[in-house]
Design a protein around this motif. Sequence first.
Motif, mmCIF file in Angstrom:
data_model
loop_
_atom_site.group_PDB
_atom_site.id
_atom_site.type_symbol
_atom_site.label_atom_id
_atom_site.label_comp_id
_atom_site.label_asym_id
_atom_site.label_seq_id
_atom_site.Cartn_x
_atom_site.Cartn_y
_atom_site.Cartn_z
ATOM 1 N N ALA A 20 0.576 -1.496 0.003
ATOM 2 C CA ALA A 20 -0.052 -0.229 -0.165
ATOM 3 C C ALA A 20 0.802 1.205 -0.238
ATOM 4 O O ALA A 20 0.440 2.478 -0.644
ATOM 5 C CB ALA A 20 -1.114 -0.138 1.140
ATOM 6 N N ALA A 21 2.036 0.973 1.085
ATOM 7 C CA ALA A 21 2.993 2.053 0.710
ATOM 8 C C ALA A 21 3.440 2.708 -1.071
ATOM 9 O O ALA A 21 3.348 4.049 -1.132
ATOM 10 C CB ALA A 21 4.048 1.737 1.962
ATOM 11 N N SER A 23 1.660 2.066 -3.344
ATOM 12 C CA SER A 23 1.378 2.229 -4.240
ATOM 13 C C SER A 23 0.556 3.828 -3.722
ATOM 14 O O SER A 23 0.127 4.790 -5.081
ATOM 15 C CB SER A 23 -0.909 1.701 -4.420
ATOM 16 O OG SER A 23 -1.075 1.726 -3.130
ATOM 17 N N LEU A 24 0.905 4.287 -2.761
ATOM 18 C CA LEU A 24 0.753 5.706 -1.678
ATOM 19 C C LEU A 24 2.036 6.373 -2.343
ATOM 20 O O LEU A 24 1.752 7.909 -2.043
ATOM 21 C CB LEU A 24 0.318 5.899 -0.951
ATOM 22 C CG LEU A 24 -0.622 5.086 -0.395
ATOM 23 C CD1 LEU A 24 -0.934 4.629 1.195
ATOM 24 C CD2 LEU A 24 -2.032 5.873 -0.753
ATOM 25 N N ASP A 25 2.636 6.120 -3.119
ATOM 26 C CA ASP A 25 4.399 6.395 -3.250
ATOM 27 C C ASP A 25 4.949 7.688 -1.624
ATOM 28 O O ASP A 25 4.998 8.676 -1.650
ATOM 29 C CB ASP A 25 3.926 7.699 -4.088
ATOM 30 C CG ASP A 25 5.329 8.259 -4.819
ATOM 31 O OD1 ASP A 25 6.425 6.777 -4.626
ATOM 32 O OD2 ASP A 25 5.481 8.872 -4.907
ATOM 33 N N LEU A 26 5.048 6.421 -1.105
ATOM 34 C CA LEU A 26 5.440 7.326 0.337
ATOM 35 C C LEU A 26 6.680 7.124 0.743
ATOM 36 O O LEU A 26 7.507 5.719 -0.140
ATOM 37 C CB LEU A 26 4.819 6.326 1.269
ATOM 38 C CG LEU A 26 3.162 7.131 1.758
ATOM 39 C CD1 LEU A 26 2.422 6.101 3.198
ATOM 40 C CD2 LEU A 26 2.805 8.087 2.041
ATOM 41 N N TYR A 58 -1.731 6.343 7.645
ATOM 42 C CA TYR A 58 -2.344 7.592 7.056
ATOM 43 C C TYR A 58 -1.210 8.024 8.449
ATOM 44 O O TYR A 58 -1.208 8.879 8.322
ATOM 45 C CB TYR A 58 -3.763 7.464 7.694
ATOM 46 C CG TYR A 58 -4.330 8.569 7.908
ATOM 47 C CD1 TYR A 58 -5.109 9.442 6.540
ATOM 48 C CD2 TYR A 58 -4.593 9.161 9.306
ATOM 49 C CE1 TYR A 58 -5.165 10.659 6.598
ATOM 50 C CE2 TYR A 58 -4.899 10.782 9.436
ATOM 51 C CZ TYR A 58 -5.037 11.611 8.117
ATOM 52 O OH TYR A 58 -5.849 12.749 8.017
ATOM 53 N N ALA A 61 2.180 8.607 7.384
ATOM 54 C CA ALA A 61 2.341 9.781 6.281
ATOM 55 C C ALA A 61 2.028 11.543 7.186
ATOM 56 O O ALA A 61 3.006 12.102 6.872
ATOM 57 C CB ALA A 61 1.001 9.495 4.908
ATOM 58 N N ARG A 68 -1.641 11.668 3.577
ATOM 59 C CA ARG A 68 -2.183 11.552 2.472
ATOM 60 C C ARG A 68 -3.849 11.369 2.684
ATOM 61 O O ARG A 68 -3.823 11.378 4.219
ATOM 62 C CB ARG A 68 -2.054 9.844 1.382
ATOM 63 C CG ARG A 68 -0.730 10.010 1.441
ATOM 64 C CD ARG A 68 -0.509 10.310 0.152
ATOM 65 N NE ARG A 68 0.533 10.202 -0.479
ATOM 66 C CZ ARG A 68 1.819 10.661 -0.642
ATOM 67 N NH1 ARG A 68 2.355 11.654 0.563
ATOM 68 N NH2 ARG A 68 3.154 10.079 -1.004
ATOM 69 N N ALA A 72 -7.562 7.807 0.291
ATOM 70 C CA ALA A 72 -6.420 7.477 -1.012
ATOM 71 C C ALA A 72 -5.999 5.896 -0.514
ATOM 72 O O ALA A 72 -5.383 5.326 -0.531
ATOM 73 C CB ALA A 72 -5.367 8.322 -0.593
ATOM 74 N N VAL A 73 -5.967 6.893 1.415
ATOM 75 C CA VAL A 73 -4.885 5.240 2.250
ATOM 76 C C VAL A 73 -6.235 3.961 2.259
ATOM 77 O O VAL A 73 -5.656 3.359 1.888
ATOM 78 C CB VAL A 73 -4.600 6.103 3.583
ATOM 79 C CG1 VAL A 73 -4.227 4.720 4.351
ATOM 80 C CG2 VAL A 73 -3.701 7.431 3.458
ATOM 81 N N ALA A 76 -5.999 2.233 -1.117
ATOM 82 C CA ALA A 76 -4.547 1.224 -1.133
ATOM 83 C C ALA A 76 -4.740 0.025 -0.312
ATOM 84 O O ALA A 76 -3.898 -0.883 -0.593
ATOM 85 C CB ALA A 76 -3.647 2.192 -0.853
#
Length: 102
Positions: A20-21, A23-26, A58, A61, A68, A72-73, A76
């Motif tokens: 998931a991170a 896909s969130l580009d963290l 969440y 981030a 985010r 969105a989280v 993901a």
Amino acid sequence: MYRASDELDNAEWLDALETAADSLDLGTDARTQARDVFLSTVPESERSKRARVASSLYVGALIAGEQRSQTAVAEAVGVSRLAVQQHWKDQLEATGLEPPGW
């Protein structure tokens, strides 16, 4: 805090957190914070772990300054936005972290 064995016991969920991170580009700091929050507040019930992964991301981030949206989280991770909304403040408080000032 958590034990080293907690990482092994929750490897599947930590993999889900990393996916998931991605896909969130963290960044690295957000991921590290999210892992620490999850492992420090991991629930007993397997059923609740996916929601805790989402809320941990969440929180991670937020702390890292890479905010985010809850939506969105949640997307993901594959949970509802409500799942993130219900858990993130409790996790933040339980780990002794404070969100950045808004």
